[in-house]
Design an enzyme around this catalytic site. Structure first.
Site, PDB file in Angstrom:
ATOM      1  N   ASP A 305       5.482   1.746  -3.838  1.00  0.00           N
ATOM      2  CA  ASP A 305       5.104   0.375  -3.481  1.00  0.00           C
ATOM      3  C   ASP A 305       3.643   0.229  -3.880  1.00  0.00           C
ATOM      4  O   ASP A 305       2.744   0.414  -3.080  1.00  0.00           O
ATOM      5  CB  ASP A 305       5.311   0.155  -1.978  1.00  0.00           C
ATOM      6  CG  ASP A 305       4.947  -1.252  -1.541  1.00  0.00           C
ATOM      7  OD1 ASP A 305       4.860  -2.139  -2.405  1.00  0.00           O
ATOM      8  OD2 ASP A 305       4.736  -1.457  -0.335  1.00  0.00           O
ATOM      9  N   CYS A 358       4.731  -6.374  -4.030  1.00  0.00           N
ATOM     10  CA  CYS A 358       4.844  -7.621  -3.266  1.00  0.00           C
ATOM     11  C   CYS A 358       4.104  -8.688  -4.064  1.00  0.00           C
ATOM     12  O   CYS A 358       3.102  -9.234  -3.632  1.00  0.00           O
ATOM     13  CB  CYS A 358       4.239  -7.449  -1.872  1.00  0.00           C
ATOM     14  SG  CYS A 358       4.282  -8.961  -0.866  1.00  0.00           S
TER      15      CYS A 358
END
Length: 431
Positions: A305, A358
């Site tokens: 991530d 994100c």
């Protein structure tokens, strides 16, 4: 506080946010602590006005002739978003008490000119962001801009290791809330209320029965390929939200190694692990990825991530959209490739690598994935359709994600899936 005094306070807070780097919620909290005369209703109204303006900042600035100070933006919001008349606005801007000074000739002129908000989509976000969205989404770019400017719901992930989704639903309803099951994640509940409810004092949260986690953040964990008994490396653990989701996908069985370059962030993960009743090996990484050499070629799944713009969460932190620069995105793209290169060393032959951001920007998503693929022929793409068999997804979610996927890549966004913006690309290391 009078309505006019609330507007003056909101304008001052907006200026403080614009002049610094602190998150909007931190600035609002500091203002509340320094102005204890403001009641709960005042604080709520001021916060709602601040976030309304931040989400529409580009439009409001254009509407007010390029001005970006808090006063001008709020005047624009009253006219453009609230539909208030000139007379109504002048009634608030009369200089009485703690209210703002009377309108200037320029401000009156902008109100009387009143443009249509739909004509201002081009300036809703920084130019380079709008150009990126146009390149990625084509004719749908306006939908993405509008959705990014909206309000985000509160999503929860039920910790299936400690509670059932039915038990958590019952507790939330008992607290006067109205949870709805999420479309994609089989463990997700959505609280779409205004103002956003505070669920942290509830026993279910304190006892680790659920976590606050956006549905898209849940979904990328379910797609990662983590399974019971696996060795899984969460290479950029951050706050630990996805770490907890990965442990759940593993059903608490196997080895989860959570890594980060920040000792403070890793320390913050510890109480979350304890509350959820799970364990993970926390590793502090060096700047060049050192600290996990013993895991080289050992991991079944490496979940990256990566640091990114956070543009997928601009509904929650709209102030960040005007702090981001094209130069920062270029720096992040290079950093993402470097981190992916480090993470590849950990994947065993036949193991899985998941690249996640994100972000809604192609420069951080497709561009980074394409550059990685060009440099790492030993990592072959894994179709999202193959990963969507996860039992942690709903049946409708499996079908929807398969339909949205572009081979091994998947975009989630406020417009497309009603979630935060996320991107995932999946790879398998050649045997």
């Amino acid at each position: 506080m009078t309505p006019a005094a609330r507007l003056a306070a909101a304008a001052a807070i907006i200026d403080s946010i614009s002049q610094g780097r602190q998150p909007a919620d931190a600035v609002l909290k500091a203002w509340s602590q320094q102005n204890r005369y403001a009641g709960s209703g005042d604080r709520r109204a001021i916060a709602e006005r601040v976030y309304q303006v931040l989400r529409a900042r580009g439009r409001l600035s254009a509407f007010m002739g390029g001005r970006q100070d808090g006063r001008a933006l709020i005047v624009g919001a009253l006219s453009l978003l609230d539909g208030a008349t000139l007379e109504e606005i002048e009634g608030l801007y009369n200089g009485e008490g703690y209210g703002p000074r009377p309108l200037s000739k320029h401000e009156r002129g902008r109100i009387m000119a009143h443009e249509d908000a739909a004509d201002l989509a081009e300036v809703a976000l920084p130019d380079f962001v709008t150009a990126d969205l146009k390149a990625v989404h084509g004719d749908r770019w306006r939908d993405e801009v509008e959705a990014l400017s909206g309000r985000a719901p509160v999503d929860l992930r039920v910790n299936g290791l400690r509670a059932t989704i039915e038990e958590v639903e019952a507790e939330l309803r008992g607290a006067g809330l109205s949870p709805q099951r999420t479309e994609l994640s089989g463990w997700g509940l959505r609280l779409d209320a205004e103002p956003a409810p505070n669920v942290q004092p509830l026993d279910g949260f304190q006892n680790g029965h659920f976590e606050i986690q956006d549905e898209a953040s849940q979904v990328v964990g379910w797609l990662s390929g983590a399974f019971p008994g696996a060795t899984v490396v969460d290479y950029c653990a951050g706050g630990g939200g996805k770490t907890l989701g990965l442990v759940q996908a593993m059903q608490g069985q196997g080895a989860l190694i959570a890594c980060d370059v920040s000792a403070k962030r890793l320390d913050n993960v510890k109480p979350r692990l304890a509350r959820a009743g799970v364990e993970a090996d926390l590793r502090l990484l060096g700047t060049n990825g050192g600290g996990v050499e013993d895991l080289n070629g050992q991991a079944d799944v490496v979940f990256v991530d990566a640091p990114c713009s956070g543009s997928g969460a601009w509904r929650r932190r709209p102030e960040d959209s005007w702090r981001l620069t094209a130069e920062e995105v270029a720096r992040l793209h290079a950093l993402q490739l470097r981190i992916l290169g480090q993470a590849t060393k950990l994947v065993r032959p036949g193991g899985r690598l998941a690249y996640v951001t994100c972000s809604v920007l192609g420069a951080e998503n497709e561009a980074t994935a394409a550059a990685f693929e060009a440099a790492h022929a030993d990592f072959k793409p894994v179709p999202i359709a193959d990963a969507a068999h996860s039992a942690d997804l709903t049946e409708a979610g499996r079908e929807r994600l398969t339909a949205l996927a572009q081979g091994n890549r998947l975009r989630l966004s406020p417009a497309a899936t009603g979630t935060d913006g996320f991107f995932i690309a999946l790879y398998e290391r050649a045997a």
